[in-house]
Design a protein around this motif. Sequence first.
Motif, PDB file in Angstrom:
ATOM      1  N   GLU A 167       0.823  -1.217   0.000  1.00  0.00           N
ATOM      2  CA  GLU A 167       0.000   0.000   0.000  1.00  0.00           C
ATOM      3  C   GLU A 167       0.854   1.263   0.000  1.00  0.00           C
ATOM      4  N   PHE A 168       2.174   1.115   0.028  1.00  0.00           N
ATOM      5  CA  PHE A 168       3.080   2.246   0.204  1.00  0.00           C
ATOM      6  C   PHE A 168       2.809   3.362  -0.798  1.00  0.00           C
ATOM      7  N   SER A 169       2.788   3.030  -2.088  1.00  0.00           N
ATOM      8  CA  SER A 169       2.605   4.081  -3.101  1.00  0.00           C
ATOM      9  C   SER A 169       1.185   4.632  -3.099  1.00  0.00           C
ATOM     10  N   ILE A 170       0.213   3.789  -2.764  1.00  0.00           N
ATOM     11  CA  ILE A 170      -1.170   4.271  -2.661  1.00  0.00           C
ATOM     12  C   ILE A 170      -1.269   5.310  -1.550  1.00  0.00           C
ATOM     13  N   VAL A 171      -0.600   5.046  -0.433  1.00  0.00           N
ATOM     14  CA  VAL A 171      -0.591   6.006   0.675  1.00  0.00           C
ATOM     15  C   VAL A 171       0.166   7.269   0.277  1.00  0.00           C
ATOM     16  N   ARG A 172       1.313   7.086  -0.384  1.00  0.00           N
ATOM     17  CA  ARG A 172       2.106   8.249  -0.802  1.00  0.00           C
ATOM     18  C   ARG A 172       1.288   9.170  -1.695  1.00  0.00           C
ATOM     19  N   PHE A 173       0.518   8.572  -2.619  1.00  0.00           N
ATOM     20  CA  PHE A 173      -0.273   9.375  -3.553  1.00  0.00           C
ATOM     21  C   PHE A 173      -1.726   9.543  -3.093  1.00  0.00           C
ATOM     22  N   LYS A 174      -1.959   9.309  -1.808  1.00  0.00           N
ATOM     23  CA  LYS A 174      -3.221   9.624  -1.141  1.00  0.00           C
ATOM     24  C   LYS A 174      -4.425   8.986  -1.823  1.00  0.00           C
ATOM     25  N   GLY A 175      -4.277   7.695  -2.112  1.00  0.00           N
ATOM     26  CA  GLY A 175      -5.396   6.932  -2.640  1.00  0.00           C
ATOM     27  C   GLY A 175      -5.482   6.864  -4.147  1.00  0.00           C
ATOM     28  N   ASP A 176      -4.578   7.519  -4.858  1.00  0.00           N
ATOM     29  CA  ASP A 176      -4.585   7.491  -6.321  1.00  0.00           C
ATOM     30  C   ASP A 176      -3.955   6.178  -6.795  1.00  0.00           C
ATOM     31  N   GLU A 177      -4.802   5.157  -6.972  1.00  0.00           N
ATOM     32  CA  GLU A 177      -4.300   3.821  -7.302  1.00  0.00           C
ATOM     33  C   GLU A 177      -3.661   3.767  -8.683  1.00  0.00           C
ATOM     34  N   ASN A 178      -4.168   4.534  -9.628  1.00  0.00           N
ATOM     35  CA  ASN A 178      -3.581   4.529 -10.977  1.00  0.00           C
ATOM     36  C   ASN A 178      -2.163   5.083 -10.956  1.00  0.00           C
ATOM     37  N   ARG A 179      -1.967   6.175 -10.247  1.00  0.00           N
ATOM     38  CA  ARG A 179      -0.620   6.750 -10.140  1.00  0.00           C
ATOM     39  C   ARG A 179       0.310   5.800  -9.394  1.00  0.00           C
ATOM     40  N   ALA A 180      -0.208   5.160  -8.355  1.00  0.00           N
ATOM     41  CA  ALA A 180       0.609   4.218  -7.582  1.00  0.00           C
ATOM     42  C   ALA A 180       1.029   3.036  -8.443  1.00  0.00           C
ATOM     43  N   LYS A 181       0.111   2.542  -9.271  1.00  0.00           N
ATOM     44  CA  LYS A 181       0.407   1.380 -10.111  1.00  0.00           C
ATOM     45  C   LYS A 181       1.515   1.686 -11.112  1.00  0.00           C
ATOM     46  N   LYS A 182       1.562   2.920 -11.599  1.00  0.00           N
ATOM     47  CA  LYS A 182       2.564   3.293 -12.611  1.00  0.00           C
ATOM     48  C   LYS A 182       3.988   3.217 -12.061  1.00  0.00           C
ATOM     49  N   VAL A 183       4.133   3.308 -10.737  1.00  0.00           N
ATOM     50  CA  VAL A 183       5.466   3.209 -10.129  1.00  0.00           C
ATOM     51  C   VAL A 183       6.130   1.886 -10.518  1.00  0.00           C
ATOM     52  N   TYR A 184       5.306   0.827 -10.658  1.00  0.00           N
ATOM     53  CA  TYR A 184       5.843  -0.518 -10.890  1.00  0.00           C
ATOM     54  C   TYR A 184       5.651  -0.993 -12.330  1.00  0.00           C
ATOM     55  N   ASP A 185       5.226  -0.097 -13.224  1.00  0.00           N
ATOM     56  CA  ASP A 185       5.021  -0.481 -14.621  1.00  0.00           C
ATOM     57  C   ASP A 185       6.312  -0.990 -15.243  1.00  0.00           C
ATOM     58  N   GLY A 186       6.226  -2.135 -15.924  1.00  0.00           N
ATOM     59  CA  GLY A 186       7.357  -2.628 -16.707  1.00  0.00           C
ATOM     60  C   GLY A 186       8.446  -3.304 -15.915  1.00  0.00           C
ATOM     61  N   LEU A 187       8.219  -3.560 -14.637  1.00  0.00           N
ATOM     62  CA  LEU A 187       9.230  -4.264 -13.849  1.00  0.00           C
ATOM     63  C   LEU A 187       8.536  -5.125 -12.792  1.00  0.00           C
ATOM     64  N   GLU A 188       9.269  -6.081 -12.262  1.00  0.00           N
ATOM     65  CA  GLU A 188       8.738  -6.933 -11.202  1.00  0.00           C
ATOM     66  C   GLU A 188       9.309  -6.465  -9.873  1.00  0.00           C
ATOM     67  N   PRO A 189       8.493  -5.797  -9.057  1.00  0.00           N
ATOM     68  CA  PRO A 189       8.992  -5.307  -7.777  1.00  0.00           C
ATOM     69  C   PRO A 189       9.081  -6.434  -6.758  1.00  0.00           C
ATOM     70  N   LEU A 190       9.661  -6.120  -5.629  1.00  0.00           N
ATOM     71  CA  LEU A 190       9.591  -7.023  -4.494  1.00  0.00           C
ATOM     72  C   LEU A 190       8.147  -7.094  -4.000  1.00  0.00           C
ATOM     73  N   ILE A 191       7.843  -8.157  -3.268  1.00  0.00           N
ATOM     74  CA  ILE A 191       6.565  -8.247  -2.564  1.00  0.00           C
ATOM     75  C   ILE A 191       6.854  -8.313  -1.071  1.00  0.00           C
ATOM     76  N   ALA A 192       5.817  -8.100  -0.287  1.00  0.00           N
ATOM     77  CA  ALA A 192       5.992  -8.044   1.165  1.00  0.00           C
ATOM     78  C   ALA A 192       6.628  -9.316   1.711  1.00  0.00           C
ATOM     79  N   GLN A 193       6.259 -10.473   1.144  1.00  0.00           N
ATOM     80  CA  GLN A 193       6.788 -11.730   1.661  1.00  0.00           C
ATOM     81  C   GLN A 193       8.295 -11.836   1.459  1.00  0.00           C
ATOM     82  N   ASP A 194       8.827 -11.198   0.421  1.00  0.00           N
ATOM     83  CA  ASP A 194      10.285 -11.187   0.224  1.00  0.00           C
ATOM     84  C   ASP A 194      10.982 -10.565   1.429  1.00  0.00           C
TER      85      ASP A 194
END
Length: 252
Positions: A189-216
């Motif tokens: 939820e980090f980027s969603i919180v950073r962008f104050k609920g803007d899920e589309n903007r948050a999703k773009k942070v990870y476009d085109g790459l495989e980020p870590l997940i919490a379980q990592d």
Amino acid sequence: MAKIALITGATSGIGAACADTFAAQGYDLILVARRENLLDTQAQQLNEKYGVKIKKLIADVRDKENINYVLDTLPGEWKNVDVLVNNAGLSQGLDPIDKGDTNDWDTMIDTNVKGLLYVTKVVSGWMVERKHGHIINIGSIAGKEVYPNGNVYCATKHAVDALSKGMRIDLLPHNIKVTQINPGMVETEFSIVRFKGDENRAKKVYDGLEPLIAQDIADAIWYVVSRPAHVNINDMLIMPTAQATGTIVKRD
């Protein structure tokens, strides 16, 4: 009694993954979070899945009186905390310093720095009495370098870096381990919180790459905690393969 792990920010992201990981290893849990409904559901699921004991603490780490109260009033046997995971933290906004929102600054400083200190002061006192314990502070790549418009968030995570070093020195005579875990890009939820609920903007942070997940990150924390008594991992920086620095990433 089983070993006990206390986790702040326990109901989502890295905190939730840590709760599941420690419960799977037979730890009883003290879960600290603000959202009571999520905490109730999480505690019930973990208890049913693993059969561990769980103490739920509804609290905001920014509220010194409240966090002191809920910790101080724990039954004595629950104060034998073996592992503290200082996970509660957030970022608000992504603006240059001259356009920053001072309310966002206060939220980040109060949560990432002061909240961590409030919890640590109480729990480390219990650990000092027992001459035993392990404190895990969740830092960030932002605590190792500074990136454009990250100013205050990066400053708070640099503070966590310094505090982790200071804690390690201060608690060394008491046989207490201190570890800092520094993730790069983790999709929570980090980027969603950073962008104050803007899920589309948050999703773009990870476009085109495989980020870590919490379980990592939870897996790395368990690795650190499960080392022999004479071994301490002071500091760990964990990045997705597609990320080289805070700002340099490979996108397909």
